[in-house]
Every structure is written in C-alpha cells, then in structure tokens.
Design a protein around this motif. Structure first.
Motif, PDB file in Angstrom:
ATOM      1  N   ALA A 181     -26.896   8.769   3.423  1.00 15.42           N
ATOM      2  CA  ALA A 181     -27.141   9.853   4.154  1.00 15.42           C
ATOM      3  C   ALA A 181     -26.737  11.088   3.561  1.00 15.42           C
ATOM      4  CB  ALA A 181     -25.992   9.989   5.435  1.00 15.42           C
ATOM      5  N   GLU A 182     -25.726  11.214   2.512  1.00 14.00           N
ATOM      6  CA  GLU A 182     -25.573  12.593   1.801  1.00 14.00           C
ATOM      7  C   GLU A 182     -26.555  12.823   1.090  1.00 14.00           C
ATOM      8  OE1 GLU A 182     -22.572  14.131  -1.904  1.00 14.00           O
ATOM      9  OE2 GLU A 182     -22.194  11.946  -1.033  1.00 14.00           O
ATOM     10  N   ILE A 183     -27.208  11.986   0.315  1.00 21.32           N
ATOM     11  CA  ILE A 183     -28.528  12.603  -0.838  1.00 21.32           C
ATOM     12  C   ILE A 183     -29.620  12.735   0.357  1.00 21.32           C
ATOM     13  CG2 ILE A 183     -30.277  11.258  -2.034  1.00 21.32           C
ATOM     14  CD1 ILE A 183     -28.167   9.543  -3.357  1.00 21.32           C
TER      15      ILE A 183
ATOM     16  N   THR B  44     -29.829  14.163   3.152  1.00 18.58           N
ATOM     17  CA  THR B  44     -29.200  15.413   3.666  1.00 18.58           C
ATOM     18  C   THR B  44     -29.392  16.682   2.758  1.00 18.58           C
ATOM     19  OG1 THR B  44     -27.566  14.731   5.202  1.00 18.58           O
ATOM     20  CG2 THR B  44     -27.548  17.076   4.519  1.00 18.58           C
ATOM     21  N   ARG B  45     -29.137  16.352   1.354  1.00 18.61           N
ATOM     22  CA  ARG B  45     -29.625  17.371   0.490  1.00 18.61           C
ATOM     23  C   ARG B  45     -30.836  17.751   0.086  1.00 18.61           C
ATOM     24  NH1 ARG B  45     -25.071  14.950  -2.688  1.00 18.61           N
ATOM     25  NH2 ARG B  45     -26.502  14.044  -4.111  1.00 18.61           N
ATOM     26  N   ILE B  46     -31.795  16.389   0.103  1.00 22.35           N
ATOM     27  CA  ILE B  46     -33.202  16.501  -0.022  1.00 22.35           C
ATOM     28  C   ILE B  46     -33.768  17.271   1.032  1.00 22.35           C
ATOM     29  CG2 ILE B  46     -35.176  15.133  -0.564  1.00 22.35           C
ATOM     30  CD1 ILE B  46     -33.294  15.611  -2.761  1.00 22.35           C
ATOM     31  N   PHE B  47     -33.353  17.060   2.230  1.00 17.82           N
ATOM     32  CA  PHE B  47     -33.886  17.440   3.611  1.00 17.82           C
ATOM     33  C   PHE B  47     -33.630  19.158   3.772  1.00 17.82           C
ATOM     34  CE2 PHE B  47     -33.583  19.010   7.753  1.00 17.82           C
ATOM     35  CZ  PHE B  47     -34.814  18.861   8.151  1.00 17.82           C
ATOM     36  N   ARG B  48     -32.490  19.487   3.259  1.00 15.45           N
ATOM     37  CA  ARG B  48     -32.189  20.906   3.038  1.00 15.45           C
ATOM     38  C   ARG B  48     -32.982  21.657   2.176  1.00 15.45           C
ATOM     39  NH1 ARG B  48     -27.381  22.991   5.494  1.00 15.45           N
ATOM     40  NH2 ARG B  48     -27.402  24.530   3.866  1.00 15.45           N
ATOM     41  N   HIS B  49     -33.178  21.010   1.045  1.00 16.98           N
ATOM     42  CA  HIS B  49     -33.767  21.897   0.120  1.00 16.98           C
ATOM     43  C   HIS B  49     -35.567  21.653   0.706  1.00 16.98           C
ATOM     44  CE1 HIS B  49     -35.391  23.111  -3.753  1.00 16.98           C
ATOM     45  NE2 HIS B  49     -36.355  22.263  -3.419  1.00 16.98           N
ATOM     46  N   GLN B  50     -35.948  20.839   1.350  1.00 18.93           N
ATOM     47  CA  GLN B  50     -37.408  21.049   1.699  1.00 18.93           C
ATOM     48  C   GLN B  50     -37.473  22.005   2.922  1.00 18.93           C
ATOM     49  OE1 GLN B  50     -39.775  17.204   1.597  1.00 18.93           O
ATOM     50  NE2 GLN B  50     -37.462  16.561   1.684  1.00 18.93           N
ATOM     51  N   ALA B  51     -36.303  21.963   3.712  1.00 19.34           N
ATOM     52  CA  ALA B  51     -36.434  22.965   4.982  1.00 19.34           C
ATOM     53  C   ALA B  51     -36.155  24.209   4.375  1.00 19.34           C
ATOM     54  CB  ALA B  51     -35.027  22.515   5.755  1.00 19.34           C
ATOM     55  N   LEU B  52     -35.474  24.693   3.449  1.00 16.89           N
ATOM     56  CA  LEU B  52     -35.439  25.939   2.973  1.00 16.89           C
ATOM     57  C   LEU B  52     -36.777  26.439   2.013  1.00 16.89           C
ATOM     58  CD1 LEU B  52     -31.632  25.839   1.548  1.00 16.89           C
ATOM     59  CD2 LEU B  52     -32.705  27.082   3.667  1.00 16.89           C
ATOM     60  N   LEU B  53     -37.432  25.423   1.555  1.00 18.65           N
ATOM     61  CA  LEU B  53     -38.679  25.473   1.009  1.00 18.65           C
ATOM     62  C   LEU B  53     -39.576  25.922   1.818  1.00 18.65           C
ATOM     63  CD1 LEU B  53     -40.538  25.420  -1.720  1.00 18.65           C
ATOM     64  CD2 LEU B  53     -40.630  22.846  -1.204  1.00 18.65           C
TER      65      LEU B  53
ATOM     66  N   GLY C 204     -37.093  14.215   6.037  1.00 18.25           N
ATOM     67  CA  GLY C 204     -36.123  13.852   7.305  1.00 18.25           C
ATOM     68  C   GLY C 204     -35.185  12.880   6.957  1.00 18.25           C
ATOM     69  N   PHE C 205     -34.775  12.115   7.801  1.00 19.29           N
ATOM     70  CA  PHE C 205     -33.699  11.252   7.788  1.00 19.29           C
ATOM     71  C   PHE C 205     -34.070  10.008   8.476  1.00 19.29           C
ATOM     72  CE2 PHE C 205     -32.106  15.463   8.419  1.00 19.29           C
ATOM     73  CZ  PHE C 205     -31.158  15.616   7.474  1.00 19.29           C
ATOM     74  N   ASP C 206     -33.361   8.869   7.848  1.00 24.46           N
ATOM     75  CA  ASP C 206     -33.832   7.523   8.350  1.00 24.46           C
ATOM     76  C   ASP C 206     -32.625   6.750   8.141  1.00 24.46           C
ATOM     77  OD1 ASP C 206     -34.850   5.029   8.560  1.00 24.46           O
ATOM     78  OD2 ASP C 206     -36.670   5.605   8.302  1.00 24.46           O
ATOM     79  N   THR C 207     -32.055   6.181   8.930  1.00 29.87           N
ATOM     80  CA  THR C 207     -30.625   5.328   8.833  1.00 29.87           C
ATOM     81  C   THR C 207     -30.954   3.809   8.341  1.00 29.87           C
ATOM     82  OG1 THR C 207     -30.476   4.812  11.338  1.00 29.87           O
ATOM     83  CG2 THR C 207     -29.443   6.717  10.441  1.00 29.87           C
ATOM     84  N   LEU C 208     -32.334   3.355   8.575  1.00 34.60           N
ATOM     85  CA  LEU C 208     -32.570   2.290   8.213  1.00 34.60           C
ATOM     86  C   LEU C 208     -33.134   1.929   7.042  1.00 34.60           C
ATOM     87  CD1 LEU C 208     -34.373   1.497  11.807  1.00 34.60           C
ATOM     88  CD2 LEU C 208     -31.979   1.241  11.285  1.00 34.60           C
TER      89      LEU C 208
END
Length: 202
Positions: free
Chosen positions: A73-75, A77-86, A64-68
């Motif tokens: 945010a760029e990193i 996003t890349r990690i999230f996209r990989h996991q979503a595609l996995l 996911g994502f956590d702004t705190l």
C-alpha cells in the motif's frame, strides 16, 4: 466522435490505454498513460513523465489502488500521488483503478484537493457507494458490466462509458446503459463524448 473513455484495444473512437506497456501508439489517436497499481514501481516514473507531455496523451492512468494485487500500500500510494500531481500539473484527467481501497483513494483526494477531473473507470458498485464518490466530485465510467440501479442515478455531467478490456463494441455498452437509464444508445454515446471533450479539451 470519441465516446469511449478507456479501452485497451486501439481505435480512433476511443482513448486508448497504454499503461500496460508504457509506450505510445505511432498514430494520431488519443491515448492515456499511467502506472497501473498492479505494476507500481518508482523506476517507471521518469519514463511516464516523458510520455505524459505528448500531445496525443489526453489522460493519466490507469492509476490507483488495489488491495488484491500489486506491491505494498505504501508503494501504491507513492506512485498514485505522483500520477495525481502529474495530472494536475499537465491539466489532464486522472483515470482511476480502485479495488477494495476506497478509503485510501478518498484520503488522497482530501489531501491533494485536485482541480483536474478524477474518473473512476469500470465502476460496478451500488448507488450508495456511487453517491459517495459523486459527492466528492468524482466522475463515473461504466463498462459492459455495471449495476443498473447505479447507472440510473448518475448525473449526466458525471457519466462516461468505456469498453476497458472487454471484447465488445462501445455501442453494446451504450445500449446496456441506455436501457438502465430509459433513454437511447445514441444519447448515451453523445453524452459520454461531450463529457470526454470537456475533460480532455479535445
């Protein structure tokens, strides 16, 4: 009966989250693995991909994502996209951690158009926010603390319960959710168990 979607405490009645260590329990119980946004690092991807194919792993996450907290945010996003595609490639649901980054999450959902379930864990938001997520097809998992008005509005097919890292039994969560929905704890536990069975095929 597996009715606890997400717990950090190993138990046969839960999907035990192993994201903190990226290791699997040496046990037959159901588990999830992922790269938490707090610790997002591309150096973990290869190891995650190996663990994710284990038959005991029935979900990917927390992702996911956590702004705190966590890297940029760029990193994230890349990690999230990989996991979503996995998750999509393996046909396993994605368990999502999201803090003050809902626009980023929904943008990725719009871009990726997943067919496998995405489930927000530990949701505490209001009914309006919940409806926005439900309208996008996301599942909602409630922990020990949640908005009772929100709990009352979640459609049965979209509702899950969890203990996360709280030192409580899942029956306590079920009791609180049941009170908000004017039903019985047994019904809530059975509902969550059936929804978990459907999304994990276990």
């Amino acid at each position: 009966m597996i009715c606890n979607l997400h717990s950090h405490a190993p138990s046969l009645g839960t999907i035990t989250d192993r994201s903190a260590t990226l290791t699997l329990l040496d046990a037959p119980q159901l588990q999830s693995v992922g790269i938490h946004p707090w610790h997002a690092s591309e150096g973990q991807i290869e190891h995650l991909d190996e663990l994710a194919t284990d038959p005991r792993v029935v979900a990917i996450g927390e992702a996911g994502f956590d702004t705190l907290r966590g890297p940029s945010a760029e990193i994230q996003t890349r990690i999230f996209r990989h996991q979503a595609l996995l998750a999509e490639r393996l046909g396993k649901p994605l368990i999502i951690h999201c803090v003050k980054a809902w626009d980023a999450l929904l943008e990725q959902q719009r871009l990726l158009r997943p067919e496998t379930p995405w489930i927000i864990h530990g949701f505490r938001g209001n009914p309006q926010h919940c409806r926005q997520l439900l309208n996008r097809g996301l599942g909602i998992s409630l922990g020990y603390r949640f908005n009772p008005l929100t709990a009352a509005t979640i459609p049965p097919e979209s509702l899950f319960i969890e203990t996360d890292d709280a030192p409580v039994d899942i029956s306590e969560v079920a009791t609180r959710v049941a009170a908000a929905r004017a039903t019985s704890p047994h019904e809530i536990m059975a509902l969550s168990a059936e929804n978990i069975r459907l999304v994990t095929r276990h």
